[in-house]
Design a protein around this motif. Structure first.
Motif, PDB file in Angstrom:
ATOM      1  N   CYS A  41       0.864  -1.181   0.000  1.00  0.00           N
ATOM      2  CA  CYS A  41       0.000   0.000   0.000  1.00  0.00           C
ATOM      3  C   CYS A  41       0.898   1.227   0.000  1.00  0.00           C
ATOM      4  O   CYS A  41       1.640   1.454   0.959  1.00  0.00           O
ATOM      5  CB  CYS A  41      -0.911   0.009   1.228  1.00  0.00           C
ATOM      6  SG  CYS A  41      -1.757   1.588   1.488  1.00  0.00           S
TER       7      CYS A  41
ATOM      8  N   GLY B 225       2.789   9.276  -2.099  1.00  0.00           N
ATOM      9  CA  GLY B 225       2.013   8.874  -0.941  1.00  0.00           C
ATOM     10  C   GLY B 225       2.301   9.655   0.306  1.00  0.00           C
ATOM     11  O   GLY B 225       1.580   9.543   1.284  1.00  0.00           O
TER      12      GLY B 225
ATOM     13  N   HIS C 277       0.318   4.242   0.479  1.00  0.00           N
ATOM     14  CA  HIS C 277       0.010   5.293   1.455  1.00  0.00           C
ATOM     15  C   HIS C 277       0.365   4.885   2.883  1.00  0.00           C
ATOM     16  O   HIS C 277       0.201   5.676   3.801  1.00  0.00           O
ATOM     17  CB  HIS C 277      -1.475   5.648   1.393  1.00  0.00           C
ATOM     18  CG  HIS C 277      -1.873   6.388   0.161  1.00  0.00           C
ATOM     19  ND1 HIS C 277      -2.286   5.749  -0.990  1.00  0.00           N
ATOM     20  CD2 HIS C 277      -1.913   7.716  -0.117  1.00  0.00           C
ATOM     21  CE1 HIS C 277      -2.581   6.646  -1.910  1.00  0.00           C
ATOM     22  NE2 HIS C 277      -2.355   7.840  -1.424  1.00  0.00           N
ATOM     23  N   THR C 278       0.831   3.656   3.083  1.00  0.00           N
ATOM     24  CA  THR C 278       1.201   3.203   4.426  1.00  0.00           C
ATOM     25  C   THR C 278       2.715   3.257   4.550  1.00  0.00           C
ATOM     26  O   THR C 278       3.424   2.420   4.000  1.00  0.00           O
ATOM     27  CB  THR C 278       0.711   1.756   4.669  1.00  0.00           C
ATOM     28  OG1 THR C 278      -0.681   1.676   4.376  1.00  0.00           O
ATOM     29  CG2 THR C 278       0.949   1.348   6.114  1.00  0.00           C
TER      30      THR C 278
ATOM     31  N   ASN D   9      -6.855   2.303  -4.551  1.00  0.00           N
ATOM     32  CA  ASN D   9      -5.828   2.489  -3.526  1.00  0.00           C
ATOM     33  C   ASN D   9      -6.469   2.479  -2.147  1.00  0.00           C
ATOM     34  O   ASN D   9      -7.692   2.377  -2.016  1.00  0.00           O
ATOM     35  CB  ASN D   9      -5.051   3.791  -3.755  1.00  0.00           C
ATOM     36  CG  ASN D   9      -5.950   5.008  -3.793  1.00  0.00           C
ATOM     37  OD1 ASN D   9      -6.764   5.233  -2.899  1.00  0.00           O
ATOM     38  ND2 ASN D   9      -5.834   5.817  -4.842  1.00  0.00           N
ATOM     39  N   THR D  10      -5.642   2.602  -1.149  1.00  0.00           N
ATOM     40  CA  THR D  10      -6.124   2.738   0.220  1.00  0.00           C
ATOM     41  C   THR D  10      -5.624   4.077   0.736  1.00  0.00           C
ATOM     42  O   THR D  10      -4.429   4.262   0.934  1.00  0.00           O
ATOM     43  CB  THR D  10      -5.606   1.589   1.113  1.00  0.00           C
ATOM     44  OG1 THR D  10      -5.871   0.353   0.458  1.00  0.00           O
ATOM     45  CG2 THR D  10      -6.299   1.590   2.455  1.00  0.00           C
ATOM     46  N   ALA D  11      -6.542   5.001   0.916  1.00  0.00           N
ATOM     47  CA  ALA D  11      -6.126   6.361   1.257  1.00  0.00           C
ATOM     48  C   ALA D  11      -7.302   7.129   1.855  1.00  0.00           C
ATOM     49  O   ALA D  11      -7.853   6.761   2.875  1.00  0.00           O
ATOM     50  CB  ALA D  11      -5.585   7.059   0.002  1.00  0.00           C
TER      51      ALA D  11
ATOM     52  N   SER E 202      -1.794   8.225  -6.491  1.00  0.00           N
ATOM     53  CA  SER E 202      -2.986   8.587  -5.739  1.00  0.00           C
ATOM     54  C   SER E 202      -4.024   9.297  -6.616  1.00  0.00           C
ATOM     55  O   SER E 202      -4.526   8.701  -7.570  1.00  0.00           O
ATOM     56  CB  SER E 202      -2.581   9.449  -4.535  1.00  0.00           C
ATOM     57  OG  SER E 202      -3.616   9.515  -3.590  1.00  0.00           O
TER      58      SER E 202
ATOM     59  N   ASP F 101       2.053   0.638  -4.350  1.00  0.00           N
ATOM     60  CA  ASP F 101       0.736   0.040  -4.538  1.00  0.00           C
ATOM     61  C   ASP F 101       0.874  -1.301  -5.253  1.00  0.00           C
ATOM     62  O   ASP F 101       1.562  -1.409  -6.276  1.00  0.00           O
ATOM     63  CB  ASP F 101      -0.153   0.961  -5.381  1.00  0.00           C
ATOM     64  CG  ASP F 101      -0.809   2.058  -4.553  1.00  0.00           C
ATOM     65  OD1 ASP F 101      -0.692   2.024  -3.318  1.00  0.00           O
ATOM     66  OD2 ASP F 101      -1.451   2.945  -5.157  1.00  0.00           O
TER      67      ASP F 101
ATOM     68  N   PRO G  13      -3.830   4.724   6.352  1.00  0.00           N
ATOM     69  CA  PRO G  13      -4.972   5.026   5.485  1.00  0.00           C
ATOM     70  C   PRO G  13      -6.217   4.296   5.973  1.00  0.00           C
ATOM     71  O   PRO G  13      -6.139   3.118   6.346  1.00  0.00           O
ATOM     72  CB  PRO G  13      -4.517   4.533   4.106  1.00  0.00           C
ATOM     73  CG  PRO G  13      -3.473   3.517   4.389  1.00  0.00           C
ATOM     74  CD  PRO G  13      -2.803   3.934   5.656  1.00  0.00           C
TER      75      PRO G  13
ATOM     76  N   ARG H 236       1.830   6.248   8.812  1.00  0.00           N
ATOM     77  CA  ARG H 236       0.605   6.735   8.189  1.00  0.00           C
ATOM     78  C   ARG H 236      -0.381   5.573   8.045  1.00  0.00           C
ATOM     79  O   ARG H 236      -0.019   4.508   7.565  1.00  0.00           O
ATOM     80  CB  ARG H 236       0.906   7.356   6.828  1.00  0.00           C
ATOM     81  CG  ARG H 236       1.943   8.477   6.913  1.00  0.00           C
ATOM     82  CD  ARG H 236       2.180   9.124   5.551  1.00  0.00           C
ATOM     83  NE  ARG H 236       1.069   9.970   5.171  1.00  0.00           N
ATOM     84  CZ  ARG H 236       0.501   9.989   3.965  1.00  0.00           C
ATOM     85  NH1 ARG H 236       0.929   9.162   3.034  1.00  0.00           N
ATOM     86  NH2 ARG H 236      -0.483  10.804   3.691  1.00  0.00           N
TER      87      ARG H 236
ATOM     88  N   ILE I  79      -5.923   9.822   6.035  1.00  0.00           N
ATOM     89  CA  ILE I  79      -4.680   9.150   6.418  1.00  0.00           C
ATOM     90  C   ILE I  79      -4.088   9.819   7.661  1.00  0.00           C
ATOM     91  O   ILE I  79      -3.206  10.669   7.563  1.00  0.00           O
ATOM     92  CB  ILE I  79      -3.651   9.182   5.269  1.00  0.00           C
ATOM     93  CG1 ILE I  79      -4.322   8.859   3.936  1.00  0.00           C
ATOM     94  CG2 ILE I  79      -2.514   8.207   5.540  1.00  0.00           C
ATOM     95  CD1 ILE I  79      -3.398   8.967   2.745  1.00  0.00           C
TER      96      ILE I  79
END
Length: 522
Positions: free
Chosen positions: A98, A248, A100-101, A440-442, A411, A174, A460, A458, A445
């Protein structure tokens, strides 16, 4: 009475200032944390991810993630510094796949890095493959050995393929996308920062490289020591005003001494070539505060006034931002109505670990009003799952559109590109995006702060699925015309993607002119 109060207030202020100064001075960046402290933070890190991350097992099965967590915990048998512990946690977040993590240093360590005169890796690089790396710039001005475009084959006896493969384990991305990781290593000093935290930087670095005659050579290159008078604004793999942030991560704020107009122009601008009836729009962010609404309106009005036939939208360095801004741009170009997502949901409103999660009470309250629980057990944001956006009528652009993409396209940028991909007048040129084509996973966040080391990560909270049919592939948006890099382009400072688009526009313009001439002759 007033004078006494003033003196008292001044005294308190002086004490607070002295206390803060003393705190900063006594900060020890080499401090080691005891195993029990590390184990408590690690356990909390795992528990929060398992409870709250909606995509923890999207690309990595639960039994595999459990194994990664268990193996990481077993390594906590001795004391560790903050960077070492952060490295360990980063290898686990990278397995979530991921983008965003991501892990972040504690605020105190980040503040220390702001002015620390750390030894730096002697050059910056461009990575474009599992074993492909070339020099883009040297930090030592007197060093004339490693010129721009020089291919490096090994560093300190480590093969380049080995180094690149090792670094990918510390970087988030991602799904199964690797271009984003290659680009992260290429973002200014990021490769050097990774080298420092993984291997350390000695006074001299041995470099094996290919010289201008194509022959293998080896040399000892001195590391770069910043002058005492220079304050380095570097937050070890985090955001700085001098290099692109990793996809991210939040968009960095410009330095206070940079005029607002200058920073805005650097992030978004429009150039028009009246000869070719073409326009070049640079968009390095979709973030709030970039005043994009007015910029888009002025830009498309100007293009309509000048009868622009070809529009190039460069989002190669756009790490995302506000989905409202990316949606607005889509409305100017899309020929049909579109949705942001097939589904958008969170798996949890509340948390047993809310005191460690930034703004958790507000998150709970907000989701209480805008989400509803469905049969799958998740809390869905129904509005975006149902709502269709309509194209702009006024100032809508109907000419040919060329979108330049790369590993930093992430993103909200993928929301924009995915919505208009396949449209008859749209061509995507470049490399696979760093952001997933599937979603995505966001969305929201918050930061999570671990109580003992104060390391942050972070978290998400929403899974956004744009196209469920692509989820298993876990890939980014693939270009219609793939254009990558090599040492030849780097050495000569050539932009191959823009070069391809320019030739397409030039040839189309020439052909249209000839056809108009033929019609006039008739």
């Amino acid at each position: 009475m007033l004078n006494r109060m003033a003196v008292l207030l001044l005294g308190i202020t002086a004490l607070l200032f002295a206390s803060c100064s003393s705190s900063r001075k006594t900060f020890d960046p080499d401090r080691k944390f005891a195993p029990d402290k590390l184990q408590k933070d690690f356990t909390l890190f795992r528990n929060i991810l398992e409870e709250n991350h909606p995509s923890l097992y999207w690309f990595t099965p639960k039994d595999s993630m459990d194994l990664y967590f268990d193996n990481g915990f077993r390594l906590l048998t001795d004391s560790m510094t903050e960077p070492a512990f952060r490295n360990l946690l980063s290898t686990i977040t990278s397995k979530i796949r991921c983008g965003h993590t991501s892990m972040r240093y504690s605020k105190r360590y980040t503040d220390w890095l702001d002015t620390a005169r750390l030894r730096m890796f002697p050059f910056t690089v461009k990575v474009w493959g599992p074993d492909s790396l070339a020099v883009t710039a040297t930090l030592n001005r007197k060093d004339s050995l490693l010129k721009r475009g020089t291919v490096v084959t090994a560093i300190d006896g480590r093969d380049i393929a080995q180094i690149i493969d090792t670094f990918t384990n510390y970087l988030q991305s991602d799904g199964n996308i690797i271009t984003g990781k290659y680009q992260m290593m290429s973002n200014r000093n990021s490769f050097g920062n990774l080298y420092r935290v993984v291997y350390g930087i000695p006074e001299k670095v041995r470099i094996d490289y290919i010289d201008s005659n194509g022959l293998p050579q080896s040399a000892m290159i001195a590391a770069f020591d910043p002058p005492p008078t220079v304050k380095r604004k570097e937050k070890a793999e985090a955001d700085t005003s001098k290099r692109l942030p990793a996809p991210g991560t939040p968009t960095p704020k410009p330095p206070k001494d940079v005029p607002k107009a200058v920073s805005l122009n650097a992030n978004r601008n429009l150039q028009i070539d009246t000869t070719l009836k073409s326009a070049y729009m640079t968009l390095n962010t979709f973030s709030m505060g970039s005043r994009l609404r007015g910029f888009f309106r002025r830009s498309f009005r100007e293009m309509k006034k000048r009868e622009i036939k070809y529009l190039v939208v460069d989002v190669r360095n756009n790490g995302g931002g506000d989905a409202g801004n990316s949606t607005l741009l889509t409305k100017y170009i899309s020929k049909k109505k579109f949705k942001l997502a097939d589904s958008l949901y969170t798996n949890k409103r509340s948390s047993h670990y809310g005191k460690h999660i930034e703004l958790q009470p507000l998150y709970w309250l907000w989701t209480l009003f805008v989400t509803h629980k469905e049969e799958d057990g998740n809390f869905h944001f129904g509005f975006f799952e149902r709502h269709y956006y309509k194209p702009k009528r006024r100032l809508h652009y109907d000419g040919q559109v060329y979108i330049l993409t790369g590993g930093n396209s992430f993103s909200a940028t993928t929301l924009f590109a995915k919505a208009i991909q396949g449209q008859s007048n749209v061509t995507i040129v470049g490399e696979e995006t760093g952001g997933g084509a599937y979603g995505n996973t966001a969305w929201m966040i918050p930061d999570v702060t671990l109580p003992n080391t104060h390391i942050r990560f972070r978290l998400p909270r929403f899974r956004l699925v744009m196209d469920s049919t692509l989820a298993k592939q876990g890939r980014g948006i693939m270009p219609d015309i793939e254009v990558g890099y090599n040492s030849y382009f780097i050495k000569r400072g050539v932009d191959p993607k823009l070069g391809v688009v320019y030739r397409i526009i030039r040839d189309r313009a020439r052909m249209e002119k000839e056809m108009d001439g033929m019609k006039g002759g008739k």
